[in-house]
Design a protein around this motif. Structure first.
Motif, PDB file in Angstrom:
ATOM      1  N   MET A 149       0.844  -1.178   0.000  1.00  0.00           N
ATOM      2  CA  MET A 149       0.000   0.000   0.000  1.00  0.00           C
ATOM      3  C   MET A 149       0.893   1.246   0.000  1.00  0.00           C
ATOM      4  SD  MET A 149      -3.181   0.750   2.425  1.00  0.00           S
ATOM      5  CE  MET A 149      -2.977   2.101   3.515  1.00  0.00           C
ATOM      6  N   LYS A 150       0.604   2.164  -0.907  1.00  0.00           N
ATOM      7  CA  LYS A 150       1.405   3.383  -1.036  1.00  0.00           C
ATOM      8  C   LYS A 150       1.044   4.361   0.071  1.00  0.00           C
ATOM      9  CE  LYS A 150       2.530   7.013  -4.274  1.00  0.00           C
ATOM     10  NZ  LYS A 150       3.900   7.172  -4.383  1.00  0.00           N
ATOM     11  N   GLN A 151       2.083   4.888   0.695  1.00  0.00           N
ATOM     12  CA  GLN A 151       1.925   5.866   1.758  1.00  0.00           C
ATOM     13  C   GLN A 151       1.783   7.254   1.138  1.00  0.00           C
ATOM     14  OE1 GLN A 151       5.237   5.808   4.411  1.00  0.00           O
ATOM     15  NE2 GLN A 151       4.239   7.047   5.952  1.00  0.00           N
ATOM     16  N   SER A 152       0.859   8.038   1.673  1.00  0.00           N
ATOM     17  CA  SER A 152       0.641   9.388   1.172  1.00  0.00           C
ATOM     18  C   SER A 152       1.827  10.284   1.506  1.00  0.00           C
ATOM     19  CB  SER A 152      -0.625   9.972   1.785  1.00  0.00           C
ATOM     20  OG  SER A 152      -0.778  11.319   1.424  1.00  0.00           O
ATOM     21  N   THR A 153       2.201  11.143   0.557  1.00  0.00           N
ATOM     22  CA  THR A 153       3.268  12.118   0.810  1.00  0.00           C
ATOM     23  C   THR A 153       2.691  13.493   1.163  1.00  0.00           C
ATOM     24  OG1 THR A 153       3.437  12.640  -1.533  1.00  0.00           O
ATOM     25  CG2 THR A 153       4.947  10.961  -0.678  1.00  0.00           C
ATOM     26  N   ASN A 154       1.383  13.558   1.340  1.00  0.00           N
ATOM     27  CA  ASN A 154       0.724  14.806   1.719  1.00  0.00           C
ATOM     28  C   ASN A 154       0.727  14.914   3.243  1.00  0.00           C
ATOM     29  OD1 ASN A 154      -0.879  17.013   2.147  1.00  0.00           O
ATOM     30  ND2 ASN A 154      -2.604  16.276   0.946  1.00  0.00           N
ATOM     31  N   VAL A 155       1.491  15.857   3.777  1.00  0.00           N
ATOM     32  CA  VAL A 155       1.629  16.006   5.228  1.00  0.00           C
ATOM     33  C   VAL A 155       0.287  16.254   5.898  1.00  0.00           C
ATOM     34  CG1 VAL A 155       2.112  18.481   5.213  1.00  0.00           C
ATOM     35  CG2 VAL A 155       3.016  17.063   7.033  1.00  0.00           C
ATOM     36  N   TRP A 156      -0.633  16.896   5.210  1.00  0.00           N
ATOM     37  CA  TRP A 156      -1.917  17.254   5.818  1.00  0.00           C
ATOM     38  C   TRP A 156      -2.790  16.027   6.063  1.00  0.00           C
ATOM     39  CZ3 TRP A 156      -0.507  21.471   7.673  1.00  0.00           C
ATOM     40  CH2 TRP A 156       0.261  22.374   6.946  1.00  0.00           C
ATOM     41  N   ASP A 157      -2.481  14.917   5.424  1.00  0.00           N
ATOM     42  CA  ASP A 157      -3.210  13.673   5.685  1.00  0.00           C
ATOM     43  C   ASP A 157      -2.915  13.130   7.080  1.00  0.00           C
ATOM     44  OD1 ASP A 157      -4.282  13.793   3.157  1.00  0.00           O
ATOM     45  OD2 ASP A 157      -2.844  12.372   2.295  1.00  0.00           O
ATOM     46  N   TYR A 158      -1.814  13.550   7.670  1.00  0.00           N
ATOM     47  CA  TYR A 158      -1.383  13.041   8.971  1.00  0.00           C
ATOM     48  C   TYR A 158      -1.655  14.009  10.115  1.00  0.00           C
ATOM     49  CZ  TYR A 158       1.056   9.889   5.870  1.00  0.00           C
ATOM     50  OH  TYR A 158       1.343   8.989   4.893  1.00  0.00           O
ATOM     51  N   LYS A 159      -2.203  15.158   9.808  1.00  0.00           N
ATOM     52  CA  LYS A 159      -2.423  16.191  10.818  1.00  0.00           C
ATOM     53  C   LYS A 159      -3.896  16.244  11.226  1.00  0.00           C
ATOM     54  CE  LYS A 159       1.707  17.860  11.032  1.00  0.00           C
ATOM     55  NZ  LYS A 159       2.433  17.687  12.279  1.00  0.00           N
ATOM     56  N   PRO A 160      -4.169  16.597  12.504  1.00  0.00           N
ATOM     57  CA  PRO A 160      -5.561  16.748  12.950  1.00  0.00           C
ATOM     58  C   PRO A 160      -6.211  17.980  12.320  1.00  0.00           C
ATOM     59  CG  PRO A 160      -4.040  17.354  14.697  1.00  0.00           C
ATOM     60  CD  PRO A 160      -3.200  16.821  13.569  1.00  0.00           C
ATOM     61  N   TRP A 161      -7.506  18.103  12.484  1.00  0.00           N
ATOM     62  CA  TRP A 161      -8.265  19.190  11.856  1.00  0.00           C
ATOM     63  C   TRP A 161      -7.765  20.561  12.273  1.00  0.00           C
ATOM     64  CZ3 TRP A 161     -10.673  22.804  14.810  1.00  0.00           C
ATOM     65  CH2 TRP A 161     -10.911  22.469  16.136  1.00  0.00           C
ATOM     66  N   TRP A 162      -7.291  20.691  13.512  1.00  0.00           N
ATOM     67  CA  TRP A 162      -6.867  21.998  14.004  1.00  0.00           C
ATOM     68  C   TRP A 162      -5.459  22.369  13.543  1.00  0.00           C
ATOM     69  CZ3 TRP A 162      -2.643  20.989  16.902  1.00  0.00           C
ATOM     70  CH2 TRP A 162      -2.567  19.747  17.520  1.00  0.00           C
ATOM     71  N   CYS A 163      -4.821  21.503  12.787  1.00  0.00           N
ATOM     72  CA  CYS A 163      -3.475  21.778  12.273  1.00  0.00           C
ATOM     73  C   CYS A 163      -3.467  21.635  10.744  1.00  0.00           C
ATOM     74  CB  CYS A 163      -2.481  20.824  12.931  1.00  0.00           C
ATOM     75  SG  CYS A 163      -0.765  21.277  12.637  1.00  0.00           S
ATOM     76  N   GLN A 164      -4.471  22.166  10.114  1.00  0.00           N
ATOM     77  CA  GLN A 164      -4.605  22.139   8.662  1.00  0.00           C
ATOM     78  C   GLN A 164      -4.284  23.532   8.112  1.00  0.00           C
ATOM     79  OE1 GLN A 164      -5.363  19.406   6.696  1.00  0.00           O
ATOM     80  NE2 GLN A 164      -5.129  18.251   8.584  1.00  0.00           N
ATOM     81  N   PRO A 165      -4.017  23.628   6.813  1.00  0.00           N
ATOM     82  CA  PRO A 165      -3.664  24.951   6.244  1.00  0.00           C
ATOM     83  C   PRO A 165      -4.683  26.042   6.549  1.00  0.00           C
ATOM     84  CG  PRO A 165      -3.288  23.241   4.624  1.00  0.00           C
ATOM     85  CD  PRO A 165      -3.946  22.577   5.795  1.00  0.00           C
ATOM     86  N   TRP A 166      -5.965  25.719   6.470  1.00  0.00           N
ATOM     87  CA  TRP A 166      -6.982  26.744   6.717  1.00  0.00           C
ATOM     88  C   TRP A 166      -6.926  27.250   8.154  1.00  0.00           C
ATOM     89  CZ3 TRP A 166     -10.479  25.814  10.545  1.00  0.00           C
ATOM     90  CH2 TRP A 166     -10.661  24.482  10.928  1.00  0.00           C
ATOM     91  N   SER A 167      -6.635  26.354   9.111  1.00  0.00           N
ATOM     92  CA  SER A 167      -6.586  26.790  10.511  1.00  0.00           C
ATOM     93  C   SER A 167      -5.322  27.597  10.793  1.00  0.00           C
ATOM     94  CB  SER A 167      -6.695  25.602  11.463  1.00  0.00           C
ATOM     95  OG  SER A 167      -5.584  24.748  11.331  1.00  0.00           O
ATOM     96  N   LEU A 202       9.129  11.550   3.089  1.00  0.00           N
ATOM     97  CA  LEU A 202       8.255  10.393   2.881  1.00  0.00           C
ATOM     98  C   LEU A 202       8.516   9.742   1.523  1.00  0.00           C
ATOM     99  CD1 LEU A 202       4.911  11.731   4.376  1.00  0.00           C
ATOM    100  CD2 LEU A 202       6.376   9.946   5.327  1.00  0.00           C
ATOM    101  N   GLU A 203       8.802  10.568   0.534  1.00  0.00           N
ATOM    102  CA  GLU A 203       9.101  10.049  -0.798  1.00  0.00           C
ATOM    103  C   GLU A 203      10.384   9.231  -0.783  1.00  0.00           C
ATOM    104  OE1 GLU A 203      10.052  12.480  -4.618  1.00  0.00           O
ATOM    105  OE2 GLU A 203       7.908  12.681  -4.147  1.00  0.00           O
ATOM    106  N   GLN A 204      11.412   9.720  -0.099  1.00  0.00           N
ATOM    107  CA  GLN A 204      12.672   8.991   0.026  1.00  0.00           C
ATOM    108  C   GLN A 204      12.473   7.692   0.792  1.00  0.00           C
ATOM    109  OE1 GLN A 204      15.338  11.788   1.836  1.00  0.00           O
ATOM    110  NE2 GLN A 204      15.920  12.705  -0.123  1.00  0.00           N
ATOM    111  N   GLU A 205      11.634   7.743   1.812  1.00  0.00           N
ATOM    112  CA  GLU A 205      11.370   6.569   2.630  1.00  0.00           C
ATOM    113  C   GLU A 205      10.684   5.474   1.819  1.00  0.00           C
ATOM    114  OE1 GLU A 205       8.332   5.910   6.159  1.00  0.00           O
ATOM    115  OE2 GLU A 205       9.942   7.282   6.728  1.00  0.00           O
ATOM    116  N   THR A 206       9.756   5.862   0.947  1.00  0.00           N
ATOM    117  CA  THR A 206       9.058   4.866   0.146  1.00  0.00           C
ATOM    118  C   THR A 206       9.924   4.305  -0.969  1.00  0.00           C
ATOM    119  OG1 THR A 206       8.077   6.581  -1.250  1.00  0.00           O
ATOM    120  CG2 THR A 206       6.763   5.819   0.626  1.00  0.00           C
TER     121      THR A 206
END
Length: 74
Positions: A1-19, A67-71
């Motif tokens: 399974m491919k791991q997402s390289t989008n950091v926002w996928d791993y952050k809670p709602w209160w730590c998103q770009p909009w917040s 994350l890209e290097q890790e995968t």
């Protein structure tokens, strides 16, 4: 399974770009609205904008690269 390289996928709602944007703009605007002093607002804005640039631009790119290097090494 491919791991997402989008950091926002791993952050809670209160730590998103909009917040982060909303908090930064709120702090800078609040400083101006409460004190009406350009100097105090500038003193508030400098660290807040630095924090916003780091967490919205630098940090996500660094995490994606890591994350890209890790995968690719797995």
């Amino acid at each position: 399974m491919k791991q997402s390289t989008n950091v926002w996928d791993y952050k809670p709602w209160w730590c998103q770009p909009w917040s982060i944007l909303l908090t930064g703009v709120g702090l800078i605007s609040g400083s101006w609205l409460l004190l009406r002093s350009i100097w105090v607002t500038a003193l508030v804005a400098i660290p807040v904008l630095t924090w916003m640039v780091f967490f919205l631009l630098i940090y996500p790119k660094a995490v994606a690269k890591s994350l890209e290097q890790e995968t690719t090494t797995d």
